[in-house]
Design a protein around this motif. Structure first.
Motif, PDB file in Angstrom:
ATOM      1  N   ASN A 139      -9.154 -24.822 -16.203  1.00  0.00           N
ATOM      2  CA  ASN A 139      -9.516 -24.026 -17.384  1.00  0.00           C
ATOM      3  C   ASN A 139     -10.046 -22.658 -16.970  1.00  0.00           C
ATOM      4  N   GLU A 140     -10.893 -22.624 -15.944  1.00  0.00           N
ATOM      5  CA  GLU A 140     -11.451 -21.349 -15.489  1.00  0.00           C
ATOM      6  C   GLU A 140     -10.385 -20.477 -14.834  1.00  0.00           C
ATOM      7  N   LEU A 141      -9.478 -21.096 -14.074  1.00  0.00           N
ATOM      8  CA  LEU A 141      -8.402 -20.323 -13.441  1.00  0.00           C
ATOM      9  C   LEU A 141      -7.471 -19.721 -14.487  1.00  0.00           C
ATOM     10  N   ASN A 142      -7.188 -20.510 -15.534  1.00  0.00           N
ATOM     11  CA  ASN A 142      -6.325 -19.997 -16.601  1.00  0.00           C
ATOM     12  C   ASN A 142      -6.917 -18.751 -17.259  1.00  0.00           C
ATOM     13  N   LYS A 143      -8.245 -18.736 -17.395  1.00  0.00           N
ATOM     14  CA  LYS A 143      -8.914 -17.561 -17.971  1.00  0.00           C
ATOM     15  C   LYS A 143      -8.705 -16.325 -17.096  1.00  0.00           C
ATOM     16  N   ARG A 144      -8.455 -16.558 -15.819  1.00  0.00           N
ATOM     17  CA  ARG A 144      -8.253 -15.467 -14.857  1.00  0.00           C
ATOM     18  C   ARG A 144      -6.775 -15.189 -14.609  1.00  0.00           C
ATOM     19  N   GLY A 145      -5.925 -15.785 -15.425  1.00  0.00           N
ATOM     20  CA  GLY A 145      -4.490 -15.519 -15.303  1.00  0.00           C
ATOM     21  C   GLY A 145      -3.783 -16.317 -14.235  1.00  0.00           C
ATOM     22  N   ILE A 146      -4.447 -17.329 -13.694  1.00  0.00           N
ATOM     23  CA  ILE A 146      -3.847 -18.176 -12.658  1.00  0.00           C
ATOM     24  C   ILE A 146      -3.379 -19.479 -13.303  1.00  0.00           C
ATOM     25  N   GLU A 147      -2.075 -19.758 -13.177  1.00  0.00           N
ATOM     26  CA  GLU A 147      -1.480 -20.938 -13.801  1.00  0.00           C
ATOM     27  C   GLU A 147      -0.890 -21.854 -12.734  1.00  0.00           C
ATOM     28  N   ILE A 148      -1.171 -23.141 -12.849  1.00  0.00           N
ATOM     29  CA  ILE A 148      -0.719 -24.117 -11.856  1.00  0.00           C
ATOM     30  C   ILE A 148       0.181 -25.140 -12.534  1.00  0.00           C
ATOM     31  N   TYR A 149       1.397 -25.262 -12.008  1.00  0.00           N
ATOM     32  CA  TYR A 149       2.379 -26.180 -12.593  1.00  0.00           C
ATOM     33  C   TYR A 149       2.923 -27.117 -11.514  1.00  0.00           C
ATOM     34  N   SER A 150       2.916 -28.405 -11.813  1.00  0.00           N
ATOM     35  CA  SER A 150       3.501 -29.402 -10.912  1.00  0.00           C
ATOM     36  C   SER A 150       4.573 -30.184 -11.645  1.00  0.00           C
ATOM     37  N   HIS A 151       5.498 -30.747 -10.870  1.00  0.00           N
ATOM     38  CA  HIS A 151       6.519 -31.623 -11.448  1.00  0.00           C
ATOM     39  C   HIS A 151       7.033 -32.568 -10.365  1.00  0.00           C
ATOM     40  N   VAL A 152       7.694 -33.614 -10.790  1.00  0.00           N
ATOM     41  CA  VAL A 152       8.305 -34.538  -9.838  1.00  0.00           C
ATOM     42  C   VAL A 152       9.532 -33.858  -9.256  1.00  0.00           C
ATOM     43  N   LYS A 153       9.518 -33.577  -7.962  1.00  0.00           N
ATOM     44  CA  LYS A 153      10.649 -32.927  -7.307  1.00  0.00           C
ATOM     45  C   LYS A 153      11.698 -33.943  -6.856  1.00  0.00           C
ATOM     46  N   ALA A 154      11.230 -35.144  -6.489  1.00  0.00           N
ATOM     47  CA  ALA A 154      12.172 -36.171  -6.035  1.00  0.00           C
ATOM     48  C   ALA A 154      11.524 -37.544  -6.119  1.00  0.00           C
ATOM     49  N   ILE A 155      12.347 -38.534  -6.429  1.00  0.00           N
ATOM     50  CA  ILE A 155      11.938 -39.939  -6.371  1.00  0.00           C
ATOM     51  C   ILE A 155      13.116 -40.735  -5.821  1.00  0.00           C
ATOM     52  N   ALA A 156      12.869 -41.474  -4.767  1.00  0.00           N
ATOM     53  CA  ALA A 156      13.878 -42.377  -4.185  1.00  0.00           C
ATOM     54  C   ALA A 156      15.209 -41.676  -3.955  1.00  0.00           C
ATOM     55  N   GLY A 157      15.147 -40.420  -3.497  1.00  0.00           N
ATOM     56  CA  GLY A 157      16.371 -39.692  -3.174  1.00  0.00           C
ATOM     57  C   GLY A 157      16.982 -38.902  -4.306  1.00  0.00           C
ATOM     58  N   VAL A 158      16.531 -39.111  -5.543  1.00  0.00           N
ATOM     59  CA  VAL A 158      17.022 -38.336  -6.683  1.00  0.00           C
ATOM     60  C   VAL A 158      16.180 -37.068  -6.790  1.00  0.00           C
ATOM     61  N   LYS A 159      16.837 -35.887  -6.773  1.00  0.00           N
ATOM     62  CA  LYS A 159      16.115 -34.625  -6.712  1.00  0.00           C
ATOM     63  C   LYS A 159      16.190 -33.853  -8.027  1.00  0.00           C
ATOM     64  N   ASP A 160      15.033 -33.340  -8.448  1.00  0.00           N
ATOM     65  CA  ASP A 160      14.938 -32.485  -9.620  1.00  0.00           C
ATOM     66  C   ASP A 160      15.196 -31.037  -9.198  1.00  0.00           C
ATOM     67  N   GLU A 161      15.429 -30.166 -10.160  1.00  0.00           N
ATOM     68  CA  GLU A 161      15.524 -28.741  -9.882  1.00  0.00           C
ATOM     69  C   GLU A 161      14.195 -28.267  -9.306  1.00  0.00           C
ATOM     70  N   GLY A 162      14.254 -27.369  -8.299  1.00  0.00           N
ATOM     71  CA  GLY A 162      13.042 -26.898  -7.654  1.00  0.00           C
ATOM     72  C   GLY A 162      12.942 -25.392  -7.603  1.00  0.00           C
ATOM     73  N   TYR A 163      11.811 -24.910  -7.131  1.00  0.00           N
ATOM     74  CA  TYR A 163      11.554 -23.468  -7.063  1.00  0.00           C
ATOM     75  C   TYR A 163      12.637 -22.735  -6.294  1.00  0.00           C
ATOM     76  N   PHE A 164      13.048 -23.275  -5.162  1.00  0.00           N
ATOM     77  CA  PHE A 164      14.005 -22.570  -4.308  1.00  0.00           C
ATOM     78  C   PHE A 164      15.441 -22.681  -4.812  1.00  0.00           C
ATOM     79  N   ASP A 165      15.649 -23.403  -5.893  1.00  0.00           N
ATOM     80  CA  ASP A 165      16.960 -23.418  -6.544  1.00  0.00           C
ATOM     81  C   ASP A 165      17.117 -22.237  -7.494  1.00  0.00           C
ATOM     82  N   ASN A 166      16.063 -21.456  -7.668  1.00  0.00           N
ATOM     83  CA  ASN A 166      16.059 -20.337  -8.602  1.00  0.00           C
ATOM     84  C   ASN A 166      15.827 -19.030  -7.856  1.00  0.00           C
TER      85      ASN A 166
END
Length: 349
Positions: A139-166
């Motif tokens: 909450n305090e970081l968001n007030k300072r313009g810092i945003e943190i986002y996480s997601h499941v990148k992979a499970i059991a070999g199945v891969k989601d879209e990631g940062y380096f795909d963009n």
């Protein structure tokens, strides 16, 4: 010997206490700056994303995880009342340590008091107090313009879209990550999420579990944060990520891939963007020499590997410590066949 876990930071001092099936679990927070207070609604929203018993890929244990706050001397006390404890689920394995769990080493250090039920303070349940603190920090970081986002990148070999795909200069990926917080299954590509669910269901059917990878991207980090050697951002962030019991690996930017690259492939070339210096790529994950690069082109990018849940119903070899003989165990308590989706808010926190 106390089993409470202590953290001494540059600003905050933390003391996490409790066990998986104890009456309460919580954290004492010392050093909050004046004017920094918990936002109860935002804390509840984060806890809801982590809470158990909401879907087929998590433990059937149901806990509201309602957080209570009180001031104790100069510390903020945040705690949760456990309402669905079943210590008897573990009675049959008290003398037989679960493979790849902390049962064995905890007993060496703390003796019989280490864990009378579940994983004790070593349980994944103890990520809840981490999330209490993290909700305040987010909450305090968001007030300072810092945003943190996480997601499941992979499970059991199945891969989601990631940062380096963009493309590194694209803001489209940030928008995609922002949507993840609203989803029941925290992935960017929902089709990949369905494939991951199938892998989890198959592991459950086989009385087993699976692990995966969580990607985190930090946008809005100012330049110049961090320092050399012990003061580096990687060192500080990795210390906190490894506090999550199931984390077994942490990498920044290209991570382990750098071992297979040449310098010319891994380096981030500097270029001028008007009057500002920027980078063409962000293989470094937004950190050079332990210090943040800053700017929209260089968010901090970190991955962490989450191990498969060690408590599984499939028969495993272990020992009976009291009888001093080999044996097998099959664990029939309430456990996640995959803890990766529920770990996403914990990593953000």
């Amino acid at each position: 010997m106390s089993m409470n876990s202590l953290y001494r930071g540059e600003v905050l001092n933390l003391e996490i206490y409790g066990e998986s099936h104890s009456p309460t679990i919580g954290v004492y927070i010392e050093g909050l700056p004046a004017g920094v207070n918990p936002d109860v609604e935002k804390t509840a929203a984060l806890m809801a994303r982590r809470a158990p018993g909401q879907n087929a890929w998590s433990t059937p244990r149901k806990e509201k995880d309602e957080v209570h706050f009180e001031q104790v001397d100069n510390k903020l006390h945040g705690y949760i009342i456990n309402t669905n404890t079943k210590p008897k689920d573990y009675a049959s394995i008290m003398n037989s340590p679960r493979p790849s769990h902390a049962d064995f080493t905890a007993r060496i250090k703390y003796g019989d008091e280490a864990s009378k039920s579940g994983g004790g303070i070593f349980s994944g349940r103890m990520t809840a107090p981490l999330c209490i603190v993290g909700s305040i920090a987010l909450n305090e970081l968001n007030k300072r313009g810092i945003e943190i986002y996480s997601h499941v990148k992979a499970i059991a070999g199945v891969k989601d879209e990631g940062y380096f795909d963009n493309a590194p200069l694209s803001t489209e990926y940030k928008d995609k990550l922002a949507e993840v917080k609203t989803k029941e299954f925290p992935v960017v590509d929902d089709a990949k999420g369905e494939a991951m669910k199938e892998k989890i269901a198959a592991a459950r059917e086989d009385l087993d579990s699976v692990g995966g990878i969580i990607e985190t991207v930090v946008y809005g980090m100012p330049a110049g944060i961090g320092g050399p050697i012990f003061g580096g951002i990687e060192a500080k962030v990795a210390t906190l990520l490894y506090a999550i019991p199931a984390v077994k690996g942490v990498e920044f930017g290209n991570g382990y891939e750098v071992a297979e690259l040449r310098g010319s492939e891994n380096n981030d070339s500097f270029v001028m963007d008007g009057d500002n210096v920027t980078m063409e790529t962000n293989h470094s994950g937004g950190i050079l020499g332990g210090i943040s690069v800053g700017g929209s082109v260089a968010p901090i990018v970190v991955n962490c590997a989450i191990k498969p849940t060690p408590s599984i119903s499939k028969e495993q070899k272990t020992v009976d410590i009291s009888k001093k003989e080999n044996t097998v165990i099959s664990i029939h308590g309430r456990h996640d066949p995959c803890i990766v989706p529920r770990a996403v808010p914990c990593v953000e926190a």
